[in-house]
Design an enzyme around this catalytic site. Structure first.
Site, PDB file in Angstrom:
ATOM      1  N   ARG A 255     -13.989 -26.908 -29.291  1.00  0.00           N
ATOM      2  CA  ARG A 255     -13.969 -26.443 -27.902  1.00  0.00           C
ATOM      3  C   ARG A 255     -15.433 -26.327 -27.517  1.00  0.00           C
ATOM      4  NH1 ARG A 255      -8.625 -25.961 -27.632  1.00  0.00           N
ATOM      5  NH2 ARG A 255      -7.585 -25.127 -29.469  1.00  0.00           N
TER       6      ARG A 255
ATOM      7  N   ARG B  81       0.605 -23.301 -27.198  1.00  0.00           N
ATOM      8  CA  ARG B  81      -0.238 -22.688 -26.162  1.00  0.00           C
ATOM      9  C   ARG B  81       0.660 -21.960 -25.177  1.00  0.00           C
ATOM     10  NH1 ARG B  81      -4.772 -25.222 -22.531  1.00  0.00           N
ATOM     11  NH2 ARG B  81      -3.117 -26.739 -22.196  1.00  0.00           N
TER      12      ARG B  81
ATOM     13  N   ASP C   6       1.770 -30.461 -23.447  1.00  0.00           N
ATOM     14  CA  ASP C   6       1.747 -29.796 -22.138  1.00  0.00           C
ATOM     15  C   ASP C   6       0.870 -30.533 -21.121  1.00  0.00           C
ATOM     16  OD1 ASP C   6      -0.593 -29.260 -23.466  1.00  0.00           O
ATOM     17  OD2 ASP C   6      -0.700 -27.155 -22.919  1.00  0.00           O
TER      18      ASP C   6
ATOM     19  N   ASP D 266       0.623 -29.882 -28.271  1.00  0.00           N
ATOM     20  CA  ASP D 266       1.404 -29.026 -27.359  1.00  0.00           C
ATOM     21  C   ASP D 266       2.311 -29.789 -26.388  1.00  0.00           C
ATOM     22  OD1 ASP D 266       0.042 -26.900 -28.520  1.00  0.00           O
ATOM     23  OD2 ASP D 266      -1.536 -26.934 -27.009  1.00  0.00           O
TER      24      ASP D 266
ATOM     25  N   GLY E 150      -8.050 -28.793 -29.434  1.00  0.00           N
ATOM     26  CA  GLY E 150      -7.276 -28.768 -30.689  1.00  0.00           C
ATOM     27  C   GLY E 150      -7.036 -30.182 -31.175  1.00  0.00           C
TER      28      GLY E 150
ATOM     29  N   ASP F 234      -5.386 -30.911 -21.428  1.00  0.00           N
ATOM     30  CA  ASP F 234      -5.822 -30.749 -20.035  1.00  0.00           C
ATOM     31  C   ASP F 234      -7.141 -29.985 -19.903  1.00  0.00           C
ATOM     32  OD1 ASP F 234      -4.759 -28.294 -20.605  1.00  0.00           O
ATOM     33  OD2 ASP F 234      -3.612 -28.117 -18.746  1.00  0.00           O
TER      34      ASP F 234
ATOM     35  N   THR G 122      -2.804 -33.911 -27.946  1.00  0.00           N
ATOM     36  CA  THR G 122      -2.584 -32.485 -28.259  1.00  0.00           C
ATOM     37  C   THR G 122      -1.181 -32.334 -28.826  1.00  0.00           C
ATOM     38  OG1 THR G 122      -2.169 -30.297 -27.313  1.00  0.00           O
ATOM     39  CG2 THR G 122      -2.024 -32.115 -25.780  1.00  0.00           C
TER      40      THR G 122
HETATM   41  O1  F6P Z   1      -3.793 -26.844 -28.223  1.00  0.00           O
HETATM   42  C1  F6P Z   1      -3.481 -26.917 -29.576  1.00  0.00           C
HETATM   43  C2  F6P Z   1      -3.379 -25.546 -30.167  1.00  0.00           C
HETATM   44  O2  F6P Z   1      -3.058 -25.695 -31.535  1.00  0.00           O
HETATM   45  C3  F6P Z   1      -2.373 -24.605 -29.488  1.00  0.00           C
HETATM   46  O3  F6P Z   1      -1.049 -24.878 -29.855  1.00  0.00           O
HETATM   47  C4  F6P Z   1      -2.876 -23.274 -29.926  1.00  0.00           C
HETATM   48  O4  F6P Z   1      -2.519 -22.272 -28.995  1.00  0.00           O
HETATM   49  C5  F6P Z   1      -4.371 -23.459 -29.951  1.00  0.00           C
HETATM   50  O5  F6P Z   1      -4.593 -24.856 -30.066  1.00  0.00           O
HETATM   51  C6  F6P Z   1      -5.054 -22.765 -31.083  1.00  0.00           C
HETATM   52  O6  F6P Z   1      -6.407 -22.973 -30.946  1.00  0.00           O
HETATM   53  P1  F6P Z   1      -7.482 -22.594 -32.059  1.00  0.00           P
HETATM   54  O7  F6P Z   1      -7.297 -23.537 -33.204  1.00  0.00           O
HETATM   55  O8  F6P Z   1      -8.774 -22.791 -31.372  1.00  0.00           O
HETATM   56  O9  F6P Z   1      -7.190 -21.190 -32.435  1.00  0.00           O
END
Ligand code: F6P
Length: 331
Positions: A75, A175, A133, A131, A14, A106, A129
């Site tokens: 990703r 997340r 986390d 998050d 992300g 991570d 990120t």
């Molecule tokens: O890790 C960042 C994040 O925005 C999270 O908060 C969320 O769960 C996820 O990515 C969403 O991912 P995507 O944009 O691939 O749906």
């Protein structure tokens, strides 16, 4: 000092506000040390496919204030396979890169660790990120901006909630962590905060959510009531929870899912500064020989933390604020 001539950098997972500021800092610091920088596109995909561009200081001019990432992010399912990690390592070897810097969370660091099995150069991670986390750093790049973005939205929801004396459920990202929800919930004066650290809610067992709403109505009368909830805390998310609360108490409860708005926007000052500091620090630490570490910041000090541990240890949200919030929500 290790001799480093060429390094690669990528942004993965992300995207987060401040990733551009971090790329800029890496490129400028590397240039000051006569190190060439190559940027891979679309996260690890660019590394596997050999999709890259040379990054010179003029390429990173005037990007410090921009959200998103100049290198694009993605990703990369291929990185979950040994072939993917080998292909990525192969590109690094063929391009004679002495090191790789991975800006991400991570999940991205796991990819970096997998590459290290097949590559002799140095690898460092930089926590990017929204998050927050990632263990081993007080804050990740993008987290401060995400809080402010969420806050801006919740403040606006408060205006309309007040006008209609409505109950709102605002669903935030994070997340599997409640960092954004707790911070934005506290800063917006939300009446209730729901986050994974307090346990996942189950349909039919909503007493802990409903009782404080009913108490507030007895004590304060009809008024706006905002519940900030982290994603993944209820089957069906905030829309399903809002419907179930409405059914249980007979008062309409509205849901608002903030979504990807939280990932965009110009990074706030704190993120630009953190990104600049960690980008510079990572390049300097490469020269010092660091390998398989994450460049983080603890108590305002840049520091290294084992890349492996950053994902293995669950970073804790502020227990003091969490306890306080629960206390006042139930009063
Ligand atoms: O890790 C960042 C994040 O925005 C999270 O908060 C969320 O769960 C996820 O990515 C969403 O991912 P995507 O944009 O691939 O749906």
């Amino acid at each position: 000092m290790t001799s480093i001539r060429r390094i690669g950098v990528l942004t993965s997972g992300g995207d987060a506000p401040g990733m551009n500021a971090c790329i800029r800092s890496i490129v400028l610091t590397a240039a000051a040390h006569q190190i060439e920088v190559v940027g891979f596109s679309h996260g690890f995909n660019g590394l596997i496919e050999g999709d890259y561009k040379k990054l010179l200081p003029y390429h990173v001019q005037h990007i410090i204030h921009l959200g998103g990432t100049l290198l694009k992010s993605a990703r990369c399912p291929a990185m979950h396979t040994e072939e993917g990690a080998k292909a990525a390592a192969n590109t690094l070897r063929q391009m004679q890169l002495d090191a790789l810097l991975v800006i991400g969370g991570d999940g991205s660091f796991k990819g970096a660790l997998a590459i290290a099995q097949h590559y002799k150069g140095q690898i460092l991670g930089l926590p990017g990120t929204i998050d927050n986390d990632v263990d081993g750093t007080d804050a990740t790049i993008g987290y401060a901006t995400a809080i402010d973005t969420a806050l801006d939205a919740i403040d606006k929801i408060r205006d309309t909630a007040d006008a209609f004396e409505r109950i709102f459920l605002v669903e935030l990202m994070g997340r599997h962590s409640g960092f954004i929800a707790l911070s934005a919930g506290i800063a917006s004066g939300a009446e209730q905060i729901i986050c994974p650290e307090l346990g996942v809610l189950k349909p039919g067992e909503l007493d802990a959510v409903i009782r404080p709403i009913q108490n507030a109505q007895v004590v304060k009368g009809k008024s706006s009531y905002i519940i900030v909830m982290a994603e993944h805390c209820y089957p069906g998310g905030s829309t399903a929870l809002a419907a179930d609360i409405t059914k249980a108490i007979g008062i309409e409860c509205r849901a608002c899912v903030l979504g990807h708005i939280q990932r965009g926007g110009s990074p706030v000052g704190a993120d630009r500064i953190l990104a600049t500091k960690l980008g510079a620090y990572a390049v300097e630490q490469l020269l010092g020989g660091a390998h398989l570490m994450m460049a983080g910041e603890v108590n305002h000090q840049a520091c290294l933390y084992p890349l492996q541990a950053s994902g293995e240890h669950k970073k804790r949200i502020d227990p003091y604020l969490l306890r306080w919030q629960q206390q006042v929500a139930n009063d």
